[in-house]
Motif scaffolding. Structure first.
Motif, PDB file in Angstrom:
ATOM      1  N   TYR A   1      -6.538  48.067   1.930  1.00 52.60           N
ATOM      2  CA  TYR A   1      -6.179  49.458   1.689  1.00 52.60           C
ATOM      3  C   TYR A   1      -7.079  50.372   2.513  1.00 52.60           C
ATOM      4  O   TYR A   1      -8.308  50.235   2.494  1.00 52.60           O
ATOM      5  CB  TYR A   1      -6.309  49.778   0.198  1.00 52.60           C
TER       6      TYR A   1
ATOM      7  N   TYR B   1     -10.769  51.775   1.701  1.00 53.39           N
ATOM      8  CA  TYR B   1     -11.307  51.009   0.573  1.00 53.39           C
ATOM      9  C   TYR B   1     -12.014  49.747   1.072  1.00 53.39           C
ATOM     10  O   TYR B   1     -11.810  49.309   2.209  1.00 53.39           O
ATOM     11  CB  TYR B   1     -10.184  50.642  -0.396  1.00 53.39           C
TER      12      TYR B   1
ATOM     13  N   GLN C   1      -0.107  51.718   8.596  1.00 54.27           N
ATOM     14  CA  GLN C   1       0.356  50.635   7.737  1.00 54.27           C
ATOM     15  C   GLN C   1       1.028  49.558   8.581  1.00 54.27           C
ATOM     16  O   GLN C   1       1.582  49.832   9.638  1.00 54.27           O
ATOM     17  CB  GLN C   1       1.346  51.151   6.690  1.00 54.27           C
TER      18      GLN C   1
ATOM     19  N   GLU D   1      -1.596  52.120   3.175  1.00 53.66           N
ATOM     20  CA  GLU D   1      -2.249  53.420   3.010  1.00 53.66           C
ATOM     21  C   GLU D   1      -2.386  53.729   1.528  1.00 53.66           C
ATOM     22  O   GLU D   1      -1.449  53.580   0.755  1.00 53.66           O
ATOM     23  CB  GLU D   1      -1.434  54.517   3.703  1.00 53.66           C
ATOM     24  N   LYS D   2      -3.582  54.148   1.139  1.00 56.86           N
ATOM     25  CA  LYS D   2      -3.857  54.462  -0.270  1.00 56.86           C
ATOM     26  C   LYS D   2      -4.768  55.682  -0.325  1.00 56.86           C
ATOM     27  O   LYS D   2      -5.812  55.705   0.322  1.00 56.86           O
ATOM     28  CB  LYS D   2      -4.530  53.274  -0.949  1.00 56.86           C
TER      29      LYS D   2
END
Length: 310
Positions: free
Chosen positions: A49, A52, A117, A151-152
């Motif tokens: 992610y 992260y 992504q 993608e987060k």
């Protein structure tokens, strides 16, 4: 031919034979290949992610005949369709490895937040063995399984900062209680004073108790209208004590990995730094203090933290 001539000829022939034998002895010298580091295994998660942490393990074997020097192994991901799209996950220092030895290392890093992504391949490569051109290195793909980058959204920065301040507040009082001291009360005015100074430090890139005007923590408190003198048992206390720090996120030298999305991890890293410093620790555990405030400012690269005690 007399006997002396016969002896001389035999002696000359014997010497000649020895000389010939000596000349035909060719010394054989073993040729060292030196250290030869190879990545033998690489693991990681199937999903990553953006922004992260991402972690896994990597194994390195020295197949040479000499101990290696200190080096670095890099873990990165690369878009399967476009090699120009890639990002470094982690750079791991590697201590010398003996001949025939295999070392297993854990790695952790932050997935670049600007990666699109898609499906990526995971690689590792050893410094000085080549570049990220896979065909020219000892790089090792993570088996045949792709890593899906997703993608987060990262936590809101204001929420993150509030969590860091709350974490420092809780840890400060936890340390005090462990030492049999009373917890400190939160002081909103000290929080305002420290917050302003944290922002000034971040904008100037300085870490000093004396500001650009030459004022110290007590001077800044006076300018704000905050009292800097109070009565204590047996006398009067004058002045504000102050702790300063700044810290980045990701892999931090002397600290380790600091999760940029975890307010508790950032607060703990800041507090660990203070508690490992005698002067800062003394301020935190001062039995004469009863109030404190914390200021924090993020400049996009570092968190600047200020804690004032009264």
């Amino acid at each position: 031919m007399n006997s002396d001539d016969h002896v001389m000829r035999r002696f000359s022939f014997f010497v000649f034979c020895l000389f010939c034998i000596a000349c035909t002895q060719i010394p054989v010298t073993a040729v060292s290949i030196g250290p030869d580091l190879i990545i033998t295994d690489l693991t990681g998660k199937n999903s990553a992610y953006t922004g992260y942490p991402y972690e896994g393990t990597i194994s390195i074997e020295n197949r040479g005949d000499q101990t290696s020097g200190i080096t670095t192994v890099y873990v990165f991901i690369r878009d399967a369709a476009d090699p120009e799209i890639n990002g470094t996950i982690s750079a791991i220092p590697v201590d010398p490895i003996r001949s025939g030895q295999v070392v297993n290392l854990s790695y952790i890093g932050t997935v670049p937040d600007d990666l699109p992504q898609g499906e990526y391949s995971l690689y590792g490569y050893i410094q000085h063995r080549g570049s990220r051109v896979i065909e020219n290195t000892k790089a090792l793909a993570r088996l045949s399984t792709p890593v899906t980058v997703i993608e987060k959204p990262v936590p809101d920065q204001k929420v993150l900062e509030s969590g860091i301040i709350a974490g420092i507040q809780d840890l400060t009082n936890e340390y005090r209680i462990r030492q049999g001291l009373h917890p400190l009360s939160w002081d909103d005015d000290l929080a305002i004073i420290t917050d302003r100074y944290a922002e000034e430090l971040s904008r100037t890139g300085r870490l000093s108790h004396t500001d650009r005007s030459g004022d110290g923590p007590s001077d800044r408190a006076d300018a704000f209208g905050y009292p800097t003198t109070k009565e204590i048992v047996g006398g009067v206390r004058i002045g504000i004590s102050e702790n300063l720090a700044y810290i980045g996120t990701g892999m931090v030298s002397g600290v380790g990995y600091v999760d940029p999305t975890n307010s508790s991890a950032i607060a703990t890293a800041l507090m660990d730094g203070w508690m490992n410093s005698p002067g800062h620790k003394k301020n935190i555990l001062d039995p004469l203090s009863d109030r404190f405030g914390i200021g924090l400012f993020w400049n996009g690269e570092y968190y600047y933290a200020v804690s004032d005690f009264w």
